[in-house]
Structure formats: C-alpha cells, structure tokens
Design a protein around this motif. Structure first.
Motif, PDB file in Angstrom:
ATOM      1  N   LEU A  42      57.201  57.919  74.460  1.00 24.97           N
ATOM      2  CA  LEU A  42      56.238  57.856  73.365  1.00 24.97           C
ATOM      3  C   LEU A  42      56.989  57.897  72.046  1.00 24.97           C
ATOM      4  O   LEU A  42      58.042  58.538  71.923  1.00 24.97           O
ATOM      5  CB  LEU A  42      55.267  59.040  73.445  1.00 24.97           C
ATOM      6  N   THR A  43      56.434  57.194  71.069  1.00 21.18           N
ATOM      7  CA  THR A  43      56.941  57.264  69.700  1.00 21.18           C
ATOM      8  C   THR A  43      55.823  57.789  68.812  1.00 21.18           C
ATOM      9  O   THR A  43      54.730  57.221  68.784  1.00 21.18           O
ATOM     10  CB  THR A  43      57.407  55.886  69.197  1.00 21.18           C
ATOM     11  N   VAL A  44      56.108  58.877  68.113  1.00 17.58           N
ATOM     12  CA  VAL A  44      55.119  59.542  67.272  1.00 17.58           C
ATOM     13  C   VAL A  44      55.566  59.450  65.820  1.00 17.58           C
ATOM     14  O   VAL A  44      56.753  59.597  65.519  1.00 17.58           O
ATOM     15  CB  VAL A  44      54.964  61.028  67.665  1.00 17.58           C
ATOM     16  N   VAL A  45      54.616  59.206  64.916  1.00 18.51           N
ATOM     17  CA  VAL A  45      54.921  59.191  63.491  1.00 18.51           C
ATOM     18  C   VAL A  45      54.372  60.456  62.855  1.00 18.51           C
ATOM     19  O   VAL A  45      53.178  60.761  62.981  1.00 18.51           O
ATOM     20  CB  VAL A  45      54.309  57.956  62.793  1.00 18.51           C
ATOM     21  N   VAL A 251      59.747  60.503  61.073  1.00 19.95           N
ATOM     22  CA  VAL A 251      59.257  61.294  59.945  1.00 19.95           C
ATOM     23  C   VAL A 251      59.337  60.438  58.683  1.00 19.95           C
ATOM     24  O   VAL A 251      60.424  59.997  58.286  1.00 19.95           O
ATOM     25  CB  VAL A 251      60.091  62.579  59.772  1.00 19.95           C
ATOM     26  N   THR A 252      58.189  60.197  58.044  1.00 20.46           N
ATOM     27  CA  THR A 252      58.177  59.279  56.912  1.00 20.46           C
ATOM     28  C   THR A 252      56.945  59.506  56.046  1.00 20.46           C
ATOM     29  O   THR A 252      56.062  60.302  56.381  1.00 20.46           O
ATOM     30  CB  THR A 252      58.191  57.822  57.415  1.00 20.46           C
ATOM     31  N   ASN A 253      56.898  58.796  54.939  1.00 19.03           N
ATOM     32  CA  ASN A 253      55.723  58.738  54.076  1.00 19.03           C
ATOM     33  C   ASN A 253      55.214  57.309  54.138  1.00 19.03           C
ATOM     34  O   ASN A 253      55.759  56.418  53.504  1.00 19.03           O
ATOM     35  CB  ASN A 253      56.102  59.130  52.641  1.00 19.03           C
ATOM     36  N   LEU A 254      54.191  57.073  54.927  1.00 19.01           N
ATOM     37  CA  LEU A 254      53.720  55.715  55.159  1.00 19.01           C
ATOM     38  C   LEU A 254      53.233  55.039  53.883  1.00 19.01           C
ATOM     39  O   LEU A 254      53.317  53.817  53.750  1.00 19.01           O
ATOM     40  CB  LEU A 254      52.601  55.719  56.204  1.00 19.01           C
ATOM     41  N   ASP A 255      52.748  55.814  52.933  1.00 22.85           N
ATOM     42  CA  ASP A 255      52.243  55.214  51.692  1.00 22.85           C
ATOM     43  C   ASP A 255      53.357  54.551  50.895  1.00 22.85           C
ATOM     44  O   ASP A 255      53.112  53.674  50.068  1.00 22.85           O
ATOM     45  CB  ASP A 255      51.585  56.275  50.810  1.00 22.85           C
ATOM     46  N   LEU A 256      54.611  54.971  51.132  1.00 18.27           N
ATOM     47  CA  LEU A 256      55.710  54.481  50.316  1.00 18.27           C
ATOM     48  C   LEU A 256      56.742  53.680  51.087  1.00 18.27           C
ATOM     49  O   LEU A 256      57.698  53.198  50.509  1.00 18.27           O
ATOM     50  CB  LEU A 256      56.425  55.671  49.645  1.00 18.27           C
ATOM     51  N   SER A 257      56.556  53.543  52.398  1.00 18.56           N
ATOM     52  CA  SER A 257      57.657  52.939  53.145  1.00 18.56           C
ATOM     53  C   SER A 257      57.247  51.778  54.005  1.00 18.56           C
ATOM     54  O   SER A 257      57.139  50.647  53.556  1.00 18.56           O
ATOM     55  CB  SER A 257      58.354  54.015  53.985  1.00 18.56           C
ATOM     56  N   LEU A 258      56.972  52.064  55.285  1.00 16.34           N
ATOM     57  CA  LEU A 258      56.917  51.005  56.274  1.00 16.34           C
ATOM     58  C   LEU A 258      55.789  50.012  56.041  1.00 16.34           C
ATOM     59  O   LEU A 258      55.942  48.828  56.326  1.00 16.34           O
ATOM     60  CB  LEU A 258      56.750  51.624  57.669  1.00 16.34           C
ATOM     61  N   ILE A 259      54.671  50.445  55.483  1.00 11.15           N
ATOM     62  CA  ILE A 259      53.563  49.508  55.307  1.00 11.15           C
ATOM     63  C   ILE A 259      53.866  48.506  54.216  1.00 11.15           C
ATOM     64  O   ILE A 259      53.171  47.504  54.062  1.00 11.15           O
ATOM     65  CB  ILE A 259      52.255  50.254  54.975  1.00 11.15           C
ATOM     66  N   HIS A 260      54.918  48.748  53.426  1.00 11.75           N
ATOM     67  CA  HIS A 260      55.287  47.825  52.360  1.00 11.75           C
ATOM     68  C   HIS A 260      56.504  46.990  52.707  1.00 11.75           C
ATOM     69  O   HIS A 260      56.969  46.218  51.886  1.00 11.75           O
ATOM     70  CB  HIS A 260      55.551  48.600  51.062  1.00 11.75           C
ATOM     71  N   ILE A 261      57.059  47.161  53.892  1.00 14.71           N
ATOM     72  CA  ILE A 261      58.259  46.415  54.257  1.00 14.71           C
ATOM     73  C   ILE A 261      57.899  44.959  54.553  1.00 14.71           C
ATOM     74  O   ILE A 261      56.966  44.687  55.255  1.00 14.71           O
ATOM     75  CB  ILE A 261      58.939  47.059  55.491  1.00 14.71           C
TER      76      ILE A 261
END
Length: 261
Positions: A42-45, A251-261
């Motif tokens: 499993l991969t968890v965010v 571990v990340t901040n989705l608002d600032l990272s992956l959704i904008h890649i």
C-alpha cells in the motif's frame, strides 16, 4: 540570533515520549496499528500544510514503529533529488536496511543487491548509456572549429562517426534486450518481497509474537523536490517497489506540490 525555534531532539526509538508538542500521539498509534496490520502492499499519502508538524510527526512515528519491531526507512526526498533516477536512491536505502538487519552476507541481501544492480542498469536512460559507451565523442562538431587544420577536422569527423556507431549499438541493444529487462524488473520485485518477508520473520522472533510487520518506507519533503524527480519517484514506487510486505508513506503538501506537477 535565531528566527525559528531549534528542531526537537528525537531519537530513533523515542516515539512521542516528551516531544508530543502537536498532540499527535493518539493518531500516531492508530496509524501505526493500521499500517502494521496490512496484508498487502500500500502507498499512503500523509497530507498537511507547511508548519503543521509533518516532519516532526514522522520522526516520532518512525520511532514508535521501530519500538514495535517494524523496520523503518525515513527518506528525505528533497535531499536526494539530485539523483537522475529515484530508483538508485530508494534501492540504496532498502539495501542498507537489509545489510543492517539481515547482514551483508545474508543470501537475501546479496540477491537483492545483485537484482538492484541489474535493474539500475536496465532503466538507465538511453542517452546515459550512449555517453558511457562513447565517452565525450561527438560533443564537438567540426563546424565549431572553423580554424582547425585539415588533420584536426578529420579527427573530429571520425569522433562523430564513432559516437553515431555507439548510439546505434545502444539502441539496438535496448530493443533486443527489452524482454530480458522486463524479467530483471520482475526479479527485483520478487527479491524485494522475499527480503521484506525475511525482515518480518526476524521481527516476529525478536518480539515473540505472530504479528507481521511490514517494511515501512517514509518519503518526506516530496513537495519540495524538483517536479521531474517527484514524478520519477512515484513511478518507481508504483512499478518496482509495490510488493507485499512493503508500505510507502508519502509526506507532502498536496496543495503546493504534486497536483501542480
């Protein structure tokens, strides 16, 4: 003069003891129980805004997991995004855990090292393969040396021809060995699953219980990486590291990272 408070001193097995300033201990225990009772990969965010205490939490949580016998890797993605391919960095961390807990001479460890080496070679970018084979040949054009004598121009032309031959050979090898490379990737996944099972067996014996503890691979600072490296890391996790007995926590901040890649 400091503009920010000093980081908390958190030992490898301290958990939340005496450092739970964000009062995440209860959530951490529930999260640990969930992860340690998983029977599949499993991969968890773990998502949270900057300043919410994510990095502090995962250090505490990693200590809690280690204290229960689970093998844990805490990986700083931002500190490793100079790598051309994330596989090298991720595999290196797993090999280090295997060497530390199972021993460098352990057969599972040695198989994993050999398999990881083959995969690293298989997924090496074609341009890199050509560069390794041809060295610096072809980097300088005859047209770039207007004042060169005829002898120098002839040498540069020959160098360009050799680079072209090396490129052709590398492409042919990549095409003809595609099936072998696929088998090498599958072999790595099998060796990784076997190694994870070996770690789980050792933990069960040390703690005299039947609980199967997965290898927990925590990836922190994903939102601070170079976007190409972050995407590459996710691809490698999905295709090469998603095996039984291994859980990834991103571990990340989705608002600032992956959704904008």
């Amino acid at each position: 003069m400091r503009f920010t408070p000093p980081p908390l001193e958190i030992g490898d097995k301290d958990g939340f003891a005496n450092t739970d300033i964000f009062e995440y201990a209860e959530f951490g225990e529930r999260f640990a129980n969930l992860v340690c009772n998983l029977e599949q990969s499993l991969t968890v965010v773990l998502d949270g805004p900057w300043g919410s205490g994510k990095s502090t939490f995962i250090k505490q949580w990693a200590g809690l997991l280690r204290d229960t016998g689970a093998p844990v890797i805490l990986f700083d993605a931002f500190a490793n995004d100079h790598h051309e391919d994330a596989f090298t960095a991720l595999a290196g961390e797993i090999v280090a855990v295997a060497q530390d807990q199972l021993g460098s001479s352990n057969s599972q460890t040695q198989k994993l090292v050999r398999s990881a080496t083959k995969v690293s070679r298989a997924i090496m970018p074609l341009a890199t393969r050509i560069g390794v084979r041809a060295g610096t040949l072809g980097l300088i054009s005859v047209d770039d040396v207007e004042d060169a004598g005829e002898a120098a121009k002839a040498i540069l032309k020959d160098m360009g021809n050799e680079a072209a031959k090396a490129a052709d050979k590398a492409v042919r090898e990549r095409v003809t060995k595609a099936r072998d490379e696929r088998l090498e990737l599958q072999g790595f996944r099998e060796q990784l699953a076997e190694m994870a099972e070996g770690l789980a067996n050792k933990a069960s014996k040390n703690f005299s219980d039947e609980q199967r503890r997965p290898l927990v691979f925590i990836v922190d600072e994903l939102d601070r990486c170079r976007p190409p490296f972050a995407v590459n890391l996710l691809e490698r996790v999905k295709h090469l590291f998603s095996v039984p007995g291994v859980v990834f926590v991103l571990v990340t901040n989705l608002d600032l990272s992956l959704i904008h890649i």
